[in-house]
Design a protein around this motif. Structure first.
Motif, PDB file in Angstrom:
ATOM      1  N   ARG A  39       0.830  -1.204   0.000  1.00 39.40           N
ATOM      2  CA  ARG A  39       0.000   0.000   0.000  1.00 39.40           C
ATOM      3  C   ARG A  39       0.870   1.263   0.000  1.00 39.40           C
ATOM      4  O   ARG A  39       0.555   2.251  -0.674  1.00 39.40           O
ATOM      5  N   ARG A 108       7.908  -7.035  -5.934  1.00 43.10           N
ATOM      6  CA  ARG A 108       7.803  -8.097  -4.933  1.00 43.10           C
ATOM      7  C   ARG A 108       9.186  -8.536  -4.454  1.00 43.10           C
ATOM      8  O   ARG A 108       9.402  -8.733  -3.261  1.00 43.10           O
ATOM      9  N   ASP A 183      -5.369 -10.932  -6.925  1.00 40.78           N
ATOM     10  CA  ASP A 183      -4.269 -11.444  -6.094  1.00 40.78           C
ATOM     11  C   ASP A 183      -4.061 -12.947  -6.282  1.00 40.78           C
ATOM     12  O   ASP A 183      -2.944 -13.443  -6.157  1.00 40.78           O
TER      13      ASP A 183
END
Ligand code: C5P
Length: 222
Positions: A39, A108, A183
């Motif tokens: 976020r 990631r 997701d």
């Protein structure tokens, strides 16, 4: 004794962070909210007017953004540098865009490295989508927390009302289901239950009941 890692994964609004935070407090473990990190990068990108599908630009941003946590009640405070972003990262525009950023492989890689460094410090409770499968594959405790989409939307609705956010219930449920779909279907580290994770359905359980169930599992491992 060896540090214990507690990985809590599951779909959106299943109560992961509420429960993870309480469990960490109870056992004196460090708590890491990995969703807050995705976020934070989404917020920073929107603030810098970076196009969220520009993988290279978002990755550079992820590499230079200094995210930090400060324990606090009722929520842990989140910072970028000295900017307190605790409330900003929970706004609907962040929630509805974060899955795009989280789907970028090199973002990631960066955040997973940071998460492993945090976990290296000792006993940890970490929540997210890929903790048991990717970030901490050897975690001693792995929980996959689920609840019906309706129940999760109701919980989020109540939280939102308390914060003055007025999204209708069916819209919230649709947004939750869309985020779970994104997701779960992305190429890199999709949301999925690790083979050795314990499934915990919280649909008809209170927060205390969930905390107690996880606490029993941790106590047996200690
Ligand atoms: O847990 P939270 O709802 O705050 O997570 C926000 C988003 O961050 C998720 O919908 C997902 O796209 C991403 N995320 C992720 N991997 C994690 C934690 C969160 O991809 N470990």
């Amino acid at each position: 004794t060896k540090a214990l890692q507690v990985a809590i994964d599951g779909p959106a609004s299943a109560g992961k962070s509420t429960v993870a935070k309480l469990v960490a407090k109870k056992f004196g473990y460090v708590y890491c909210d990995t969703g807050a990190m995705y976020r934070a990068i989404t917020l920073a990108a929107l603030q810098d007017k970076i196009i969220l599908t520009d993988s290279e630009a978002v990755t550079k941003l992820a590499q230079k953004t200094k995210i930090s946590f400060k324990p606090g009640d009722p929520v842990q405070q989140v910072f970028i540098g000295t900017q307190n972003i605790t409330d900003a990262i929970r706004q609907p525009d962040i929630t509805n865009n974060v899955s795009t950023v989280a789907a970028i492989a090199s973002v990631r890689t960066e955040l997973v490295n940071q998460q492993r460094q945090i976990a290296d410090k000792g006993n940890i409770v970490m929540d997210g989508r890929d903790i048991g499968t990717t970030v901490l594959p050897h975690a001693g405790v792995k929980i996959f927390l689920v609840a019906s989409a309706h129940e999760r939307a109701v919980r989020r609705y109540k939280e939102n009302i308390a914060k003055g956010i007025n999204t209708p219930l069916d819209q919230l449920q649709a947004e939750i289901e869309l985020r779970d779909k994104k997701d779960s279907t992305r190429a890199v580290s999709p949301l999925t239950q690790a083979a050795d994770a314990q499934l915990l359905d919280t649909t008809s359980l209170s927060i205390d009941e969930v905390v107690n169930k996880i606490s029993e599992i941790i106590t047996k491992k200690q």
